[in-house]
Scaffold this motif. Structure first.
Motif, mmCIF file in Angstrom:
data_model
loop_
_atom_site.group_PDB
_atom_site.id
_atom_site.type_symbol
_atom_site.label_atom_id
_atom_site.label_comp_id
_atom_site.label_asym_id
_atom_site.label_seq_id
_atom_site.Cartn_x
_atom_site.Cartn_y
_atom_site.Cartn_z
ATOM 1 N N GLU A 152 14.239 103.210 -72.787
ATOM 2 C CA GLU A 152 13.900 103.533 -71.401
ATOM 3 C C GLU A 152 13.566 102.229 -70.676
ATOM 4 O O GLU A 152 12.731 101.449 -71.136
ATOM 5 N N THR A 153 14.208 101.997 -69.544
ATOM 6 C CA THR A 153 13.978 100.749 -68.805
ATOM 7 C C THR A 153 13.359 100.989 -67.440
ATOM 8 O O THR A 153 12.572 100.181 -66.966
ATOM 9 N N ASP A 154 13.716 102.079 -66.789
ATOM 10 C CA ASP A 154 13.207 102.398 -65.456
ATOM 11 C C ASP A 154 13.388 101.236 -64.487
ATOM 12 O O ASP A 154 12.617 101.044 -63.554
ATOM 13 N N GLN A 155 14.401 100.408 -64.774
ATOM 14 C CA GLN A 155 14.790 99.286 -63.923
ATOM 15 C C GLN A 155 13.756 98.151 -63.855
ATOM 16 O O GLN A 155 13.974 97.160 -63.188
ATOM 17 N N ALA A 159 8.051 98.729 -67.660
ATOM 18 C CA ALA A 159 8.277 100.101 -68.101
ATOM 19 C C ALA A 159 9.147 100.175 -69.354
ATOM 20 O O ALA A 159 9.402 101.254 -69.865
ATOM 21 N N PHE A 160 9.606 99.036 -69.836
ATOM 22 C CA PHE A 160 10.503 99.000 -70.990
ATOM 23 C C PHE A 160 9.831 99.602 -72.220
ATOM 24 O O PHE A 160 8.702 99.250 -72.566
ATOM 25 N N VAL A 179 6.642 104.737 -80.298
ATOM 26 C CA VAL A 179 7.019 104.176 -78.998
ATOM 27 C C VAL A 179 6.729 102.689 -79.072
ATOM 28 O O VAL A 179 5.611 102.284 -79.387
ATOM 29 N N HIS A 180 7.716 101.863 -78.761
ATOM 30 C CA HIS A 180 7.613 100.429 -78.999
ATOM 31 C C HIS A 180 7.867 99.660 -77.698
ATOM 32 O O HIS A 180 8.850 99.907 -77.005
ATOM 33 N N HIS A 181 6.970 98.708 -77.411
ATOM 34 C CA HIS A 181 7.079 97.891 -76.204
ATOM 35 C C HIS A 181 7.343 96.421 -76.522
ATOM 36 O O HIS A 181 8.174 95.784 -75.881
ATOM 37 N N ASP A 182 6.622 95.879 -77.480
ATOM 38 C CA ASP A 182 6.705 94.445 -77.787
ATOM 39 C C ASP A 182 7.387 94.142 -79.117
ATOM 40 O O ASP A 182 7.991 93.089 -79.282
ATOM 41 N N ILE A 194 11.808 93.556 -85.239
ATOM 42 C CA ILE A 194 12.430 92.940 -84.066
ATOM 43 C C ILE A 194 11.394 92.675 -82.987
ATOM 44 O O ILE A 194 10.625 93.572 -82.620
ATOM 45 N N ASP A 195 11.383 91.453 -82.481
ATOM 46 C CA ASP A 195 10.571 91.095 -81.318
ATOM 47 C C ASP A 195 11.329 91.538 -80.068
ATOM 48 O O ASP A 195 12.448 91.090 -79.815
ATOM 49 N N LEU A 196 10.725 92.422 -79.286
ATOM 50 C CA LEU A 196 11.416 93.007 -78.140
ATOM 51 C C LEU A 196 11.253 92.226 -76.846
ATOM 52 O O LEU A 196 11.907 92.538 -75.851
#
Length: 202
Positions: A152-155, A159-160, A179-182, A194-196
């Motif tokens: 999910e990016t939400d542009q 919000a990634f 749910v992963h952000h970083d 993986i480093d996001l």
């Protein structure tokens, strides 16, 4: 219906199927340079517009990180056809944004059998939200693909998030695993770490 029309896709001439529904042979005969993305779902040709650059950038960067972290038994590609259901009358053939599949598959052959796929990733786009969030995960689960990620990016970068799911063998459906952000770390069957930050930053 021979193919589903999307109001955001310009009018164009597509080949017609050989019968009332699209077969795998009809689908395979489509030219590779179509100006739209197509998939085959239950014998129906589904047409959708080409994604925005930000969608492709995230998919490309994430695929690169997955490839760097994946075990040697897996190979990673973007936008390649997966044979989800080989039903003679209502076949399903879809090209996820990212596919992680066994090195047993010959990269000169298409489509990739779902039995050789361990992970599919969909980057959610405004025009494909419903399919990415509801329709496709059900099809992937029914095909027995073990892991599914929804990006999910939400542009906007804040919000990634990547929502991860794993197949529940008892129900043949996906259950959420995080749910992963970083950073994203997966079970041993994938063994990814993986480093996001480099994926989400523009």
């Amino acid at each position: 219906m021979r193919y589903r029309k999307n109001p955001t896709v310009p009018a164009m001439a597509l080949p017609l199927p050989s019968g009332d529904t699209w077969t795998r042979a009809d689908y395979a005969a489509l030219p590779e340079d179509l100006p739209v993305r197509v998939s085959l779902i239950h014998g129906e040709l589904i047409v959708r517009p080409r994604p925005h650059p930000i969608h492709q950038r995230i998919a490309r960067r994430l695929a690169t990180r997955i490839e760097e972290a994946a075990l040697d038994t897996w190979q990673v590609d973007t936008d390649v056809d997966v044979l989800v259901d080989d039903d003679e009358v209502e076949p399903v053939e879809i090209a996820p944004d990212i596919v992680v599949y066994s090195t047993e598959h010959d990269v000169y052959e298409r489509p990739i059998p779902a039995a050789l796929v361990t992970l599919v990733v969909e980057v959610v786009s405004p025009s494909t939200k419903r399919k990415d969030r509801r329709v496709r995960p059900v099809l992937y689960a029914e095909a027995g693909i073990r892991h599914y990620w929804q990006v999910e990016t939400d542009q906007t970068a804040p919000a990634f998030a990547i929502y991860t799911y794993e197949l529940d063998d008892a129900t043949d459906s996906y259950v959420p695993t995080g749910v992963h952000h970083d950073r994203i770390t997966t079970p041993l069957s994938l063994a990814l770490d993986i480093d996001l930050k480099a994926v989400r930053n523009r």
